[in-house]
Design an enzyme around this catalytic site. Structure first.
Site, PDB file in Angstrom:
ATOM      1  N   GLN A  29      -5.197  -1.524   9.306  1.00 39.67           N
ATOM      2  CA  GLN A  29      -4.909  -2.760   8.707  1.00 39.67           C
ATOM      3  C   GLN A  29      -5.610  -3.983   9.642  1.00 39.67           C
ATOM      4  O   GLN A  29      -5.251  -3.900  10.784  1.00 39.67           O
ATOM      5  CB  GLN A  29      -3.550  -3.227   8.485  1.00 39.67           C
ATOM      6  CG  GLN A  29      -3.369  -4.408   7.696  1.00 39.67           C
ATOM      7  CD  GLN A  29      -3.807  -4.458   6.020  1.00 39.67           C
ATOM      8  OE1 GLN A  29      -3.759  -3.446   5.693  1.00 39.67           O
ATOM      9  NE2 GLN A  29      -4.255  -5.717   5.692  1.00 39.67           N
ATOM     10  N   LYS A  59       0.946  -1.279  -0.179  1.00 47.47           N
ATOM     11  CA  LYS A  59       0.011   0.085   0.307  1.00 47.47           C
ATOM     12  C   LYS A  59       0.982   1.363  -0.053  1.00 47.47           C
ATOM     13  O   LYS A  59       0.458   2.206  -0.631  1.00 47.47           O
ATOM     14  CB  LYS A  59      -0.883  -0.108   1.357  1.00 47.47           C
ATOM     15  CG  LYS A  59      -2.157  -0.929   0.983  1.00 47.47           C
ATOM     16  CD  LYS A  59      -2.814  -1.320   2.055  1.00 47.47           C
ATOM     17  CE  LYS A  59      -3.780  -2.395   1.945  1.00 47.47           C
ATOM     18  NZ  LYS A  59      -4.836  -2.864   3.105  1.00 47.47           N
ATOM     19  N   ASP A 100     -11.507   2.503   3.428  1.00 53.56           N
ATOM     20  CA  ASP A 100     -11.823   0.863   3.251  1.00 53.56           C
ATOM     21  C   ASP A 100     -13.369   1.001   3.078  1.00 53.56           C
ATOM     22  O   ASP A 100     -13.770  -0.189   2.665  1.00 53.56           O
ATOM     23  CB  ASP A 100     -11.478   0.560   4.558  1.00 53.56           C
ATOM     24  CG  ASP A 100     -10.220  -0.157   4.579  1.00 53.56           C
ATOM     25  OD1 ASP A 100      -9.854  -0.779   3.480  1.00 53.56           O
ATOM     26  OD2 ASP A 100      -9.450  -0.392   5.675  1.00 53.56           O
TER      27      ASP A 100
END
Ligand code: GUN
Length: 283
Positions: free
Chosen positions: A95, A51, A118
């Site tokens: 995460q 990422k 997200d």
């Protein structure tokens, strides 16, 4: 049979994001992504590194917060609150999975929905349900891009999703529905799963079990999308689909690695760009 090249499709998405980022920078805005990782989970460390690399490729500002396994809920919450207020940060990603003593729901609920790249916050999940959203969850959105890349028409087709997680299965079904597929969600309690999956023109596997989908479960000429990131009996990375056998039967299939994985990251970049525009009232 054609292999869907997730690397190539993701590269094209990132190129477009990079170009738009350059335009934003001319207006004095640099998209910024904060990535939080707690503990030492090796898979998560790989994802987070990828990422960060994608942020670099797109010209974004990115900041990694690597917190120790011993981090408390209060410490994690405090970091999220601080990032909510940070004007250089447009997107916040924590995460998952978190270490067992931490509550992921609490963290997700704390993230400012406008910075929730997200699309895990209940406000964003609800927005997706009614088809009125700014952010799409990265993995399902990436799968839609891969299906689009085949040129196969989705409207009217039968789509079967295996798996019902909040991150993939449920939103995946919703996005397929938005594009007029007839959608069936299956899971571990589904009776005679192969009979259901054999009806799928589009089959999305998000189970988390190596080579679970075998050739006898697939309709001739289907589009098969493999969201799995598993290890086979030799410890080699593989997907939820028995690629070697299924590829003989289907029209299109995604490989693992090089299929859905790179798309998830490309869509995260797209969401972060959108976040930067939204927060600066651009477009
Ligand atoms: N863990 C596995 N997939 C994801 C994802 O898309 N986002 C986050 N934050 N964690 C994940």
């Amino acid at each position: 049979m054609q292999i869907i090249d997730g690397k190539a499709v993701s590269q094209a998405v990132k190129e477009q994001v990079k170009n738009e980022c350059e335009q934003l920078k001319q207006q004095g805005v640099t998209p910024g992504l904060a990535v939080i990782i707690v503990g030492e989970d090796p898979a998560s460390q790989v994802y987070v590194r990828n990422k960060e690399r994608a942020c670099e490729q797109c010209g974004f500002y990115s900041k990694k917060y690597a917190l120790p396994e011993s981090t408390t809920q209060e410490e994690l919450n405090a970091l999220v609150r601080q990032l909510n207020e940070d004007e250089n940060i447009n997107g916040i990603l924590c995460q998952l999975p978190l270490p067992k003593h931490l509550n992921d729901k609490e963290v997700i609920n704390l993230i400012d929905p406008r910075k929730d790249v997200d699309a895990f916050h209940p406000e964003n999940v609800g927005a997706i349900m009614i088809g009125d959203y700014h952010y799409l969850p990265c993995t399902p959105a990436g799968v839609m891009e891969l299906i689009h890349s085949t040129g196969v028409e989705i409207t009217g087709k039968k789509a079967v999703v295996i798996g019902r997680s909040n991150i993939v299965g449920k939103p995946m079904a919703m996005l397929l529905l938005h594009e007029n597929a007839t959608v069936e969600i299956t899971h571990s309690r589904t009776v005679d799963l192969p009979a259901v999956t054999r009806t799928a023109d589009i089959l999305v596997a998000a189970i988390g079990k190596a080579k679970f989908v075998t050739a006898d479960m697939v309709k001739d000429g289907a589009v098969v999308i493999d969201v799995g990131m598993d290890r086979d009996e030799n410890g080699k990375l593989c997907g939820d689909v028995d690629f070697e056998n299924v590829k003989e039967k289907c029209a299109y299939i995604t490989p693992v690695p090089g299929g859905v994985g790179p798309m998830t990251i490309a869509m995260l970049m797209k969401n972060t760009l959108t976040a930067a525009k939204l927060q600066n009232n651009i477009e």
